[in-house]
Motif scaffolding. Sequence first.
Motif, PDB file in Angstrom:
ATOM      1  N   ALA A 109      -6.682  -7.287  -5.193  1.00 15.72           N
ATOM      2  CA  ALA A 109      -7.949  -6.635  -5.529  1.00 15.72           C
ATOM      3  C   ALA A 109      -9.087  -7.153  -4.659  1.00 15.72           C
ATOM      4  N   ALA A 110      -9.115  -8.471  -4.422  1.00 13.25           N
ATOM      5  CA  ALA A 110     -10.174  -9.049  -3.593  1.00 13.25           C
ATOM      6  C   ALA A 110     -10.092  -8.528  -2.155  1.00 13.25           C
ATOM      7  N   TRP A 111      -8.869  -8.491  -1.599  1.00  9.14           N
ATOM      8  CA  TRP A 111      -8.716  -8.007  -0.228  1.00  9.14           C
ATOM      9  C   TRP A 111      -9.054  -6.528  -0.120  1.00  9.14           C
ATOM     10  N   ALA A 112      -8.550  -5.731  -1.045  1.00  6.56           N
ATOM     11  CA  ALA A 112      -8.805  -4.289  -0.981  1.00  6.56           C
ATOM     12  C   ALA A 112     -10.290  -3.984  -1.141  1.00  6.56           C
ATOM     13  N   LEU A 144      -4.316   4.078   1.335  1.00  7.47           N
ATOM     14  CA  LEU A 144      -3.681   3.886   0.036  1.00  7.47           C
ATOM     15  C   LEU A 144      -2.164   3.749   0.147  1.00  7.47           C
ATOM     16  N   ALA A 145      -1.536   4.588   0.965  1.00  6.13           N
ATOM     17  CA  ALA A 145      -0.073   4.667   0.979  1.00  6.13           C
ATOM     18  C   ALA A 145       0.571   3.415   1.563  1.00  6.13           C
ATOM     19  N   LEU A 146       0.170   3.025   2.776  1.00  2.00           N
ATOM     20  CA  LEU A 146       0.812   1.882   3.423  1.00  2.00           C
ATOM     21  C   LEU A 146       0.577   0.569   2.675  1.00  2.00           C
ATOM     22  N   PRO A 147      -0.662   0.220   2.294  1.00  2.00           N
ATOM     23  CA  PRO A 147      -0.841  -1.002   1.500  1.00  2.00           C
ATOM     24  C   PRO A 147      -0.117  -0.962   0.167  1.00  2.00           C
ATOM     25  N   VAL A 151       2.409  -3.808  -1.127  1.00  2.00           N
ATOM     26  CA  VAL A 151       2.117  -4.524  -2.381  1.00  2.00           C
ATOM     27  C   VAL A 151       3.274  -4.377  -3.361  1.00  2.00           C
ATOM     28  N   LEU A 152       3.806  -3.176  -3.488  1.00  2.00           N
ATOM     29  CA  LEU A 152       4.934  -2.967  -4.395  1.00  2.00           C
ATOM     30  C   LEU A 152       6.154  -3.772  -3.958  1.00  2.00           C
ATOM     31  N   ALA A 153       6.440  -3.779  -2.656  1.00  2.00           N
ATOM     32  CA  ALA A 153       7.613  -4.508  -2.164  1.00  2.00           C
ATOM     33  C   ALA A 153       7.454  -6.011  -2.369  1.00  2.00           C
TER      34      ALA A 153
END
Length: 348
Positions: A109-112, A144-147, A151-153
Motif C-alpha cells: 500500500a505504501a509503495w503503490a 494495475l495488472a502487472l503489479p 503481488v499475488l505471486a
Amino acid sequence: MTAVAPTAPTAPTPPAATRHPSPAPRLTPWLVRLHRPALCVWAGLVVLLSAALLWLGGPLTDASAAAWEQYNACAGTSRCAYDQPSILLYKEVYSATTIAVLTLPFLVAAWAGATLTSRELETGTAQLTWAQSVSPVRWLTTRLALPAALVLAGTGLVVTLHHLAWSAAWGRVDTTKPWSDMPTFYAGGPLTVALALLGLVVGVLVGLLWRRSLPALGTSVAATAGVFALVHTALPHLWPSVTQVRPRGQGGPSGAGILVDEGIVTSTGARLPNPYCGGDDFPDCRTAHDKLDAVGYYRDFHPFSHYWPLQLMATALLCALVGVLVFVAYRVLKSRTGGTPRGARTTS
C-alpha cells in the motif's frame, strides 16, 4: 530563348488530418524500467522471507521438536538436559516471520500510494504518456495488472510457506501457536493475499485522488489498516458459530477456537453477559449468579473446522471490495481526463 527543362512532379503533402500518429509507447517495459528498484526490493524480500520460512518449517522445527522430546522425557526431574536454544530460536524466528508476512500488505500500500500513480501525475509523466496516443484507461490498466500479478505471486508464496511451516510444527512443538492465534490465522491463509491486493488498489486510487506522493503514501497505509481493522471485527460473524452450554456446577465451557460471545444462561433460557467474577467457588460470584438466576454458562466460538470457511468468506469480502475500488479508480480517472488520449489525432 533557352528551353526550360520540365521539373519532376512532387508527391502532394498529405493533409494533417490524414497523417498517421506516432506509434504508442510500450507501457509494460516502461513500467518495469521505471519501478525497477521497487521490483528488485520486492523480489529480494520474497526470496529472503521464503528462505526463512523453509528453514523454519524444516531444520528449526525438527530441532525444536527433538528438544521438546528431551524436555518431556525428564518427567519433572530436578535436573534435565535438553536443547533449550533450539526451542527459543524456533519461537523467535516464528514470531519474526509472522510479523514480516503481515507487514507485506502495508508495504504494498505504501509503495503503490507513493509511486505507482501519484508520482507520474505529480511530475507530469502521465500527461506526457497520454499525449502519445496512449489512453488513460490503458495507462491505468497497465499499472494495475502487472503489479497485481507480482503481488499475488509473491504474497501467495510466502503465505503458503507460512502455513506449511506452522502445520509441520503442530503436534510436535509444544509452543506452537494455536490456529486461532490471530497473527497465525492471518499469516497462513489467503486473507493476507487479498489484503495485499487491496493495499495495491487503495494505493492506486489514493494516488489518483491526491496526485502527490507523500500524502498518498500515508493515506494508503492508513486506509489499508482501517479496512484490516473492519475485517478483523467482522471476521467472527462471517460464519455461523458453535455454541457450548454447561451447568453452573461444572464451570464455564472451554475449548480452543475463535471466541464470538460468552455469558450466563438463566432458568428461562435467556442469555446474559458474563459478569466475569469467577466461578461459584467464590462466595461473591455465587451470590451474583444467584441474583441473575443463572443456571449455566454458554460460549459461542469457531472450532478448527471453521478455519477455511472463515478464511474464504473474509477473502471473498475483500475481493469484492477490491472490485469496487477498481471501478471507482476508473471512474475517477475518466472524470478527470475524459478517458481518451490527449494529443491523439483523428484519421480520415
